[in-house]
Write a protein that holds these residues in place. Structure first.
Motif, PDB file in Angstrom:
ATOM      1  N   CYS A 111       0.833  -1.203   0.000  1.00  0.00           N
ATOM      2  CA  CYS A 111       0.000   0.000   0.000  1.00  0.00           C
ATOM      3  C   CYS A 111       0.866   1.251   0.000  1.00  0.00           C
ATOM      4  O   CYS A 111       0.598   2.208  -0.739  1.00  0.00           O
ATOM      5  N   ILE A 112       1.911   1.255   0.817  1.00  0.00           N
ATOM      6  CA  ILE A 112       2.817   2.410   0.879  1.00  0.00           C
ATOM      7  C   ILE A 112       3.487   2.627  -0.475  1.00  0.00           C
ATOM      8  O   ILE A 112       3.546   3.754  -0.978  1.00  0.00           O
ATOM      9  N   LYS A 113       4.005   1.558  -1.076  1.00  0.00           N
ATOM     10  CA  LYS A 113       4.652   1.651  -2.392  1.00  0.00           C
ATOM     11  C   LYS A 113       3.689   2.271  -3.410  1.00  0.00           C
ATOM     12  O   LYS A 113       4.044   3.170  -4.163  1.00  0.00           O
ATOM     13  N   ALA A 114       2.450   1.766  -3.418  1.00  0.00           N
ATOM     14  CA  ALA A 114       1.461   2.263  -4.365  1.00  0.00           C
ATOM     15  C   ALA A 114       1.159   3.744  -4.122  1.00  0.00           C
ATOM     16  O   ALA A 114       1.148   4.546  -5.067  1.00  0.00           O
ATOM     17  N   LEU A 115       0.931   4.119  -2.876  1.00  0.00           N
ATOM     18  CA  LEU A 115       0.626   5.516  -2.554  1.00  0.00           C
ATOM     19  C   LEU A 115       1.771   6.438  -2.939  1.00  0.00           C
ATOM     20  O   LEU A 115       1.553   7.511  -3.515  1.00  0.00           O
ATOM     21  N   GLU A 116       2.990   6.038  -2.620  1.00  0.00           N
ATOM     22  CA  GLU A 116       4.151   6.873  -2.924  1.00  0.00           C
ATOM     23  C   GLU A 116       4.408   6.973  -4.428  1.00  0.00           C
ATOM     24  O   GLU A 116       5.140   7.850  -4.866  1.00  0.00           O
ATOM     25  N   SER A 117       3.785   6.092  -5.198  1.00  0.00           N
ATOM     26  CA  SER A 117       3.943   6.120  -6.656  1.00  0.00           C
ATOM     27  C   SER A 117       2.754   6.754  -7.361  1.00  0.00           C
ATOM     28  O   SER A 117       2.648   6.696  -8.576  1.00  0.00           O
ATOM     29  N   GLY A 118       1.830   7.316  -6.587  1.00  0.00           N
ATOM     30  CA  GLY A 118       0.731   8.054  -7.191  1.00  0.00           C
ATOM     31  C   GLY A 118      -0.631   7.388  -7.171  1.00  0.00           C
ATOM     32  O   GLY A 118      -1.608   7.971  -7.641  1.00  0.00           O
ATOM     33  N   VAL A 119      -0.739   6.168  -6.646  1.00  0.00           N
ATOM     34  CA  VAL A 119      -2.061   5.544  -6.512  1.00  0.00           C
ATOM     35  C   VAL A 119      -2.832   6.341  -5.459  1.00  0.00           C
ATOM     36  O   VAL A 119      -2.306   6.655  -4.385  1.00  0.00           O
ATOM     37  N   ALA A 120      -4.064   6.694  -5.762  1.00  0.00           N
ATOM     38  CA  ALA A 120      -4.824   7.601  -4.908  1.00  0.00           C
ATOM     39  C   ALA A 120      -5.316   6.968  -3.607  1.00  0.00           C
ATOM     40  O   ALA A 120      -5.290   7.600  -2.549  1.00  0.00           O
ATOM     41  N   ARG A 121      -5.753   5.726  -3.660  1.00  0.00           N
ATOM     42  CA  ARG A 121      -6.346   5.068  -2.490  1.00  0.00           C
ATOM     43  C   ARG A 121      -5.864   3.633  -2.385  1.00  0.00           C
ATOM     44  O   ARG A 121      -5.735   2.941  -3.397  1.00  0.00           O
ATOM     45  N   THR A 122      -5.630   3.190  -1.151  1.00  0.00           N
ATOM     46  CA  THR A 122      -5.311   1.782  -0.914  1.00  0.00           C
ATOM     47  C   THR A 122      -6.153   1.289   0.253  1.00  0.00           C
ATOM     48  O   THR A 122      -6.384   2.022   1.216  1.00  0.00           O
ATOM     49  N   HIS A 123      -6.593   0.062   0.142  1.00  0.00           N
ATOM     50  CA  HIS A 123      -7.478  -0.517   1.154  1.00  0.00           C
ATOM     51  C   HIS A 123      -7.012  -1.930   1.505  1.00  0.00           C
ATOM     52  O   HIS A 123      -6.591  -2.678   0.629  1.00  0.00           O
ATOM     53  N   ILE A 124      -7.125  -2.272   2.782  1.00  0.00           N
ATOM     54  CA  ILE A 124      -6.911  -3.644   3.247  1.00  0.00           C
ATOM     55  C   ILE A 124      -8.214  -4.060   3.899  1.00  0.00           C
ATOM     56  O   ILE A 124      -8.625  -3.472   4.908  1.00  0.00           O
TER      57      ILE A 124
END
Length: 149
Positions: A111-124
């Motif tokens: 999730c952190i990798k995705a967010l830091e690369s521009g993904v707007a939202r992450t969910h678990i």
């Protein structure tokens, strides 16, 4: 005691060309977490890590991790401490404190990798709950943990 994990690797790069081609032509790709090394060998890669890198490379709007727990807890022993929204810095601190451990670490790191690369939202979220995706995405409170920037 040393354990030989065999051919295990980490994500170095993601080639999105085939996935984009499939999506552009109406297909839904199913992606395996097996990668190819520079030596031509196949390597098993943690699927959560692959998902985070893939979401980042594709510039996805969302990354949703389905698991068999309700989400991230402030106190892992107390189910009443579910964290609805977890900022990256707090997530890292919970990992350091050992409150996020085991198989949840690669999910949170993805999730952190995705967010830091521009993904707007992450969910678990807990994939065992009927309609869990709908409940997380289309309700104000959600049902799992949203990791946020």
């Amino acid at each position: 005691r040393e354990v030989d994990m065999g051919y295990v690797g980490d994500v170095e790069a993601v080639n999105t060309e085939a996935i984009t081609l499939l999506c552009d032509n109406g297909y839904i790709p199913v992606v395996s977490s097996v990668g190819v090394g520079l030596d031509g060998e196949s390597y098993n890669i943690n699927a959560d890590s692959v998902a985070g890198h893939l979401a980042a490379a594709l510039k996805a709007d969302k990354l949703i991790m389905l698991t068999d727990v309700k989400g991230i807890f402030e106190d892992p022993k107390d189910p009443n401490t579910l964290i609805s929204a977890l900022p990256i810095d707090r997530a890292r601190k919970l990992i350091e404190e050992g409150k996020i451990d085991g198989g949840m670490i690669p999910k949170v790191e993805a999730c952190i990798k995705a967010l830091e690369s521009g993904v707007a939202r992450t969910h678990i979220i807990d994939g065992r709950i009927m309609h869990s995706l709908l409940l997380e995405v289309f309700t104000d409170r959600g049902i799992g943990t949203m990791v946020v920037s």
